[in-house]
Design a protein around this motif. Structure first.
Motif, mmCIF file in Angstrom:
data_model
loop_
_atom_site.group_PDB
_atom_site.id
_atom_site.type_symbol
_atom_site.label_atom_id
_atom_site.label_comp_id
_atom_site.label_asym_id
_atom_site.label_seq_id
_atom_site.Cartn_x
_atom_site.Cartn_y
_atom_site.Cartn_z
ATOM 1 N N ASN A 49 14.671 -12.739 2.184
ATOM 2 C CA ASN A 49 14.218 -12.140 0.932
ATOM 3 C C ASN A 49 15.175 -11.134 0.298
ATOM 4 O OD1 ASN A 49 11.300 -13.122 0.613
ATOM 5 N ND2 ASN A 49 11.436 -12.529 2.758
ATOM 6 N N CYS A 50 16.108 -10.624 1.074
ATOM 7 C CA CYS A 50 16.956 -9.543 0.554
ATOM 8 C C CYS A 50 18.446 -9.863 0.563
ATOM 9 C CB CYS A 50 16.731 -8.273 1.363
ATOM 10 S SG CYS A 50 14.992 -7.822 1.527
ATOM 11 N N ARG A 83 10.079 1.280 -1.325
ATOM 12 C CA ARG A 83 10.318 0.174 -2.256
ATOM 13 C C ARG A 83 9.598 -1.117 -1.850
ATOM 14 N NH1 ARG A 83 15.095 0.808 -5.351
ATOM 15 N NH2 ARG A 83 14.086 -0.703 -6.712
ATOM 16 N N VAL A 84 9.497 -1.378 -0.542
ATOM 17 C CA VAL A 84 8.892 -2.635 -0.081
ATOM 18 C C VAL A 84 7.387 -2.508 0.128
ATOM 19 C CG1 VAL A 84 8.874 -4.332 1.794
ATOM 20 C CG2 VAL A 84 11.048 -3.449 0.946
ATOM 21 N N LYS A 88 6.441 -1.687 -4.143
ATOM 22 C CA LYS A 88 6.536 -3.155 -4.089
ATOM 23 C C LYS A 88 7.446 -3.715 -5.181
ATOM 24 C CE LYS A 88 1.929 -3.289 -2.271
ATOM 25 N NZ LYS A 88 0.602 -3.241 -2.766
ATOM 26 N N PRO A 91 11.331 -7.090 -2.595
ATOM 27 C CA PRO A 91 12.446 -7.734 -3.260
ATOM 28 C C PRO A 91 12.148 -8.017 -4.740
ATOM 29 C CG PRO A 91 11.397 -9.275 -1.750
ATOM 30 C CD PRO A 91 10.711 -7.956 -1.593
ATOM 31 N N ARG A 101 4.438 -7.538 4.731
ATOM 32 C CA ARG A 101 4.517 -6.085 4.576
ATOM 33 C C ARG A 101 3.879 -5.386 5.767
ATOM 34 N NH1 ARG A 101 2.381 -7.256 -0.394
ATOM 35 N NH2 ARG A 101 0.629 -5.880 0.022
#
Length: 115
Positions: A49-50, A83-84, A88, A91, A101
Motif C-alpha cells: 500500500n505504501c 496518518r494511517v 486516514k 495511503p 488498521r
C-alpha cells in the motif's frame, strides 16, 4: 473580537470532538487474537500500500518505508499512527480496511517490534 473568540472556541470544540471520535474506533480492540508481526503482517501491508506505488520507496523524498529502519522513524515521530489510523489520509490511493488498521494498531501497541 468577541465573535472571533467564540468562533475559535467553536472550531476547537468541533476539532476535539471529531478527533476523539476517531480514537474510539480502537477503544475496545483486543489484540490477543490479531497477528501483528512486522515480518508477516506489517511489512506486506506497507509494501502493498505504501511502497509499491512509489510514494515511500527507497528513492522517495517522502520517506523510505521499504525497511524497518525507515518505518520506525515514522512510528517514533507519530506520523504513522496519525496518518494511517486516525486521519486516514494515508495511503493516498485508498484508506486501509479496518482489519488492516487494527493489525497496525496492535503492532504499535506492542511497541512496534522487529519480529
Amino acid at each position: 473580537m468577541k465573535k472571533l473568540i467564540y468562533l475559535l472556541f467553536f472550531v476547537n470544540c468541533i476539532c476535539n470532538w471529531s478527533c476523539g471520535k476517531k480514537e474510539d474506533e480502537y477503544k475496545n480492540l483486543d489484540c490477543s487474537s490479531i497477528n501483528a508481526s512486522y515480518t508477516s503482517t506489517i511489512k506486506p501491508l506497507i509494501d502493498a500500500n505504501c511502497t509499491s506505488s512509489g510514494c515511500h520507496d527507497a528513492k522517495s523524498s517522502n520517506g523510505n518505508l521499504t525497511t524497518y529502519e525507515g518505518l520506525i522513524i515514522r512510528v517514533n515521530n507519530g506520523t504513522l499512527s496519525k496518518r494511517v489510523l486516525y486521519t486516514k489520509d494515508m495511503p493516498k490511493r485508498s484508506a486501509l480496511s479496518l482489519e488492516d488498521r487494527e493489525r497496525i494498531k496492535c503492532w504499535l501497541d506492542a511497541g512496534a517490534p522487529r519480529n
